[in-house]
Design a protein around this motif. Structure first.
Motif, PDB file in Angstrom:
ATOM      1  N   GLY A  68       0.813  -1.209   0.000  1.00  0.00           N
ATOM      2  CA  GLY A  68       0.000   0.000   0.000  1.00  0.00           C
ATOM      3  C   GLY A  68       0.844   1.256   0.000  1.00  0.00           C
ATOM      4  N   ILE A  69       1.953   1.215   0.756  1.00  0.00           N
ATOM      5  CA  ILE A  69       2.849   2.372   0.792  1.00  0.00           C
ATOM      6  C   ILE A  69       3.467   2.611  -0.583  1.00  0.00           C
ATOM      7  CG2 ILE A  69       5.011   3.239   1.770  1.00  0.00           C
ATOM      8  CD1 ILE A  69       4.260   1.762   4.358  1.00  0.00           C
ATOM      9  N   GLU A  70       3.853   1.530  -1.259  1.00  0.00           N
ATOM     10  CA  GLU A  70       4.467   1.677  -2.577  1.00  0.00           C
ATOM     11  C   GLU A  70       3.475   2.229  -3.596  1.00  0.00           C
ATOM     12  OE1 GLU A  70       5.959  -2.175  -3.430  1.00  0.00           O
ATOM     13  OE2 GLU A  70       7.674  -2.016  -2.059  1.00  0.00           O
ATOM     14  N   LYS A  71       2.237   1.752  -3.548  1.00  0.00           N
ATOM     15  CA  LYS A  71       1.234   2.285  -4.471  1.00  0.00           C
ATOM     16  C   LYS A  71       0.883   3.727  -4.125  1.00  0.00           C
ATOM     17  CE  LYS A  71      -0.868  -2.066  -5.902  1.00  0.00           C
ATOM     18  NZ  LYS A  71      -2.114  -2.852  -6.057  1.00  0.00           N
ATOM     19  N   GLY A  72       0.852   4.034  -2.842  1.00  0.00           N
ATOM     20  CA  GLY A  72       0.622   5.416  -2.444  1.00  0.00           C
ATOM     21  C   GLY A  72       1.750   6.323  -2.893  1.00  0.00           C
ATOM     22  N   TYR A  73       2.975   5.793  -2.842  1.00  0.00           N
ATOM     23  CA  TYR A  73       4.133   6.569  -3.304  1.00  0.00           C
ATOM     24  C   TYR A  73       3.996   6.911  -4.788  1.00  0.00           C
ATOM     25  CZ  TYR A  73       8.840   7.277  -5.146  1.00  0.00           C
ATOM     26  OH  TYR A  73       9.935   7.768  -5.814  1.00  0.00           O
ATOM     27  N   LEU A  74       3.619   5.939  -5.606  1.00  0.00           N
ATOM     28  CA  LEU A  74       3.466   6.185  -7.041  1.00  0.00           C
ATOM     29  C   LEU A  74       2.349   7.196  -7.311  1.00  0.00           C
ATOM     30  CD1 LEU A  74       3.841   2.532  -8.404  1.00  0.00           C
ATOM     31  CD2 LEU A  74       5.542   4.364  -8.456  1.00  0.00           C
ATOM     32  N   THR A  75       1.274   7.093  -6.537  1.00  0.00           N
ATOM     33  CA  THR A  75       0.174   8.046  -6.706  1.00  0.00           C
ATOM     34  C   THR A  75       0.607   9.452  -6.312  1.00  0.00           C
ATOM     35  OG1 THR A  75      -1.425   6.293  -6.226  1.00  0.00           O
ATOM     36  CG2 THR A  75      -2.210   8.561  -6.071  1.00  0.00           C
ATOM     37  N   ALA A  76       1.296   9.568  -5.185  1.00  0.00           N
ATOM     38  CA  ALA A  76       1.768  10.882  -4.741  1.00  0.00           C
ATOM     39  C   ALA A  76       2.765  11.465  -5.738  1.00  0.00           C
ATOM     40  CB  ALA A  76       2.405  10.761  -3.359  1.00  0.00           C
ATOM     41  N   LEU A  77       3.627  10.611  -6.281  1.00  0.00           N
ATOM     42  CA  LEU A  77       4.603  11.086  -7.264  1.00  0.00           C
ATOM     43  C   LEU A  77       3.899  11.637  -8.500  1.00  0.00           C
ATOM     44  CD1 LEU A  77       7.607  11.304  -8.036  1.00  0.00           C
ATOM     45  CD2 LEU A  77       7.412   9.027  -9.069  1.00  0.00           C
ATOM     46  N   LYS A  78       2.873  10.942  -8.952  1.00  0.00           N
ATOM     47  CA  LYS A  78       2.127  11.395 -10.126  1.00  0.00           C
ATOM     48  C   LYS A  78       1.460  12.748  -9.858  1.00  0.00           C
ATOM     49  CE  LYS A  78      -2.121  10.397 -12.654  1.00  0.00           C
ATOM     50  NZ  LYS A  78      -3.261   9.472 -12.834  1.00  0.00           N
ATOM     51  N   TYR A  79       0.777  12.864  -8.733  1.00  0.00           N
ATOM     52  CA  TYR A  79       0.062  14.102  -8.421  1.00  0.00           C
ATOM     53  C   TYR A  79       1.026  15.274  -8.257  1.00  0.00           C
ATOM     54  CZ  TYR A  79      -4.721  12.371  -7.864  1.00  0.00           C
ATOM     55  OH  TYR A  79      -5.980  11.882  -8.108  1.00  0.00           O
ATOM     56  N   ARG A  80       2.129  15.041  -7.575  1.00  0.00           N
ATOM     57  CA  ARG A  80       3.053  16.146  -7.315  1.00  0.00           C
ATOM     58  C   ARG A  80       3.823  16.546  -8.569  1.00  0.00           C
ATOM     59  NH1 ARG A  80       5.283  14.250  -1.298  1.00  0.00           N
ATOM     60  NH2 ARG A  80       3.184  14.094  -0.369  1.00  0.00           N
ATOM     61  N   MET A  81       4.132  15.570  -9.415  1.00  0.00           N
ATOM     62  CA  MET A  81       4.769  15.917 -10.690  1.00  0.00           C
ATOM     63  C   MET A  81       3.813  16.724 -11.561  1.00  0.00           C
ATOM     64  SD  MET A  81       6.947  12.481 -11.697  1.00  0.00           S
ATOM     65  CE  MET A  81       7.645  13.203 -13.175  1.00  0.00           C
ATOM     66  N   TYR A  82       2.546  16.374 -11.507  1.00  0.00           N
ATOM     67  CA  TYR A  82       1.569  17.126 -12.295  1.00  0.00           C
ATOM     68  C   TYR A  82       1.413  18.546 -11.744  1.00  0.00           C
ATOM     69  CZ  TYR A  82      -2.603  18.101 -15.042  1.00  0.00           C
ATOM     70  OH  TYR A  82      -3.504  18.652 -15.918  1.00  0.00           O
ATOM     71  N   GLU A  83       1.495  18.699 -10.432  1.00  0.00           N
ATOM     72  CA  GLU A  83       1.455  20.041  -9.841  1.00  0.00           C
ATOM     73  C   GLU A  83       2.627  20.879 -10.344  1.00  0.00           C
ATOM     74  OE1 GLU A  83       1.441  19.578  -5.650  1.00  0.00           O
ATOM     75  OE2 GLU A  83      -0.566  18.682  -5.565  1.00  0.00           O
ATOM     76  N   MET A  84       3.809  20.281 -10.371  1.00  0.00           N
ATOM     77  CA  MET A  84       4.986  21.004 -10.868  1.00  0.00           C
ATOM     78  C   MET A  84       4.828  21.340 -12.353  1.00  0.00           C
ATOM     79  SD  MET A  84       7.073  21.521  -8.393  1.00  0.00           S
ATOM     80  CE  MET A  84       5.670  21.682  -7.277  1.00  0.00           C
TER      81      MET A  84
END
Length: 435
Positions: A359-375
């Protein structure tokens, strides 16, 4: 009923009417596609209403019921109405839609006055001009059908010959001018073809309903394809099927006019297309919306899980997720149950879940996607286009230079998610204190 229909189909007049309505529907659907894409749907209605005074004047001049003269008068009146629709906005500040309303109302009013006057004449009762209001296909004779079929065939032929030119002026008239195409001639030819399609359908469908026969098949076809060629073919088939089905229904239902039944058939096809079309239909859109909501809810829960993990919390409660992401209790519970099946979370007690390493790994990928899109949104002007929206934004599919640039921006702004080692197990009895 079937035997009666079969006997009716053996009648030559029924066969001629079927052939005429088939070609009329096909031609109307084909030309209606161009009318719809050029956003001139109301012009077809204005042309149909403008044709009525032309029909009445043709009868007054000839003194007899002659379909060729009626069609000629209707065509001239329709072209005059079209010319006035273009002239009024050019000479005044009146917008085109207002000009259409003015021309439609005035011409139709004049037509009704002339029709009333003709009915009061000695020969007016025999004129049969009232059939042009709602259509009366049963009154067509062989010569009328041959004329309608011939004009429809010519319309189909001209649309085929000038298809490429019509396609260009429909989508980009400036590009057509740049290519040196005779835009004014092509627009005039298109208007003439539309007028002819409207005119030949007057006695079959009628002045009031002809615009629907022109537009409805095109709208139905638009739901099934993204290409003009496919749209024209489907619209022509829809118009032809509507014409045939309307004629057959009129044959079996005594006293029912063919024109309204043709429009009703086209409307049924339109409703079916609107609901069942694979990409643009309401059912398909509803399914996509449900899937998008499920995907969004899942990502929101995973994002919350990872954010709490960054704060050194591996236990989450449904209440905290709902408050942070504004999810309904049922949606939140369903997502967590799905994640439990994927071994991303483990149910500890009622409303409390423990996050696993998966779950942590999937959450990491989701957070990475959202934050990269913010940038990406913050620095969109300086970065190569990466996607139309957040759903199309996939970090692994980005160009390497774009991905490296976004990762460096995340580090610069302190937004780079970190995937640390999992925390040691916490005994179940200490959950309340930890939370």
């Amino acid at each position: 009923m079937i035997e009666s229909l079969w006997l009716q189909l053996q009648h030559p007049n029924t066969q001629w009417v079927l052939a005429g309505t088939l070609l009329l529907g096909a031609a109307s659907g084909l030309l209606g596609s161009f009318v719809l894409l050029r956003k001139q749907s109301l012009i077809g209605d204005a042309m149909a209403h403008s044709a009525l005074p032309g029909v009445c004047l043709a009868f007054l001049f000839t003194g007899e019921k002659s379909l060729p003269f009626f069609l000629l008068g209707a065509a001239l009146a329709g072209l005059l109405g079209t010319w006035m629709i273009q002239l009024i906005p050019r000479l005044s500040k009146t917008k085109e839609d207002s000009a259409i309303g003015i021309v439609l109302s005035v011409f139709f009013g004049v037509g009704i006055i002339l029709l009333t006057y003709i009915q009061q004449l000695g020969s007016g009762s025999q004129s049969g001009l009232d059939s042009f209001l709602f259509g009366q296909a049963a009154s067509l004779v062989r010569q009328d059908i041959i004329l309608i079929a011939g004009v429809s065939a010519v319309l189909l032929l001209l649309c085929t010959v000038f298809f490429k030119e019509f396609k260009i002026i429909t989508f980009d008239i400036a590009f057509a001018k740049g290519l040196g195409l005779p835009v004014r001639f092509l627009n005039g030819l298109m208007a003439c073809l539309i007028v002819c399609a409207v005119v030949i359908g007057l006695q079959t469908v009628g002045v009031i309903l002809m615009a629907a026969m022109l537009i409805t098949p095109a709208i139905a076809a638009r739901y099934w394809t993204e290409r003009l060629t496919g749209m024209i073919v489907i619209a022509g088939m829809t118009g032809g099927i509507s014409g045939v089905s309307g004629t057959l229904l009129s044959t079996t239902m005594e006293g029912m006019a063919t024109g309204p039944l043709m429009i009703l058939s086209a409307t049924i096809i339109f409703l079916f297309s609107m609901i069942c079309a694979p990409k643009r239909g309401l059912a398909a859109k509803g399914i996509r919306l449900i899937r998008l909501r499920r995907k969004t809810n899942r990502e929101q829960v995973l994002l919350t899980i990872f954010e709490q993990y960054e704060h050194k919390e591996i236990y989450v409660t449904e209440e905290s997720i709902r408050k942070k992401r504004r999810l309904s209790p049922s949606s939140c519970h369903k997502v967590l149950n799905d994640l439990e099946k994927e071994r991303c979370v483990v149910r500890i007690e009622n409303g409390v879940w423990k996050v696993t390493q998966a779950g942590i790994e999937k959450g990491y990928l989701t957070a990475l996607k959202y934050r990269m899109y913010e940038m990406y949104l913050m620095h969109e002007m300086d970065i190569e286009k990466a996607g139309a929206d957040q759903d199309d934004f996939v970090p692994d599919r980005l160009p390497e230079a774009t991905r490296d640039r976004l990762l460096s921006l995340l580090k610069l702004h302190g937004r780079m998610p970190e995937l640390r080692q999992p925390y040691p197990e916490i005994k179940k009895g200490k959950i309340a204190n930890e939370l």
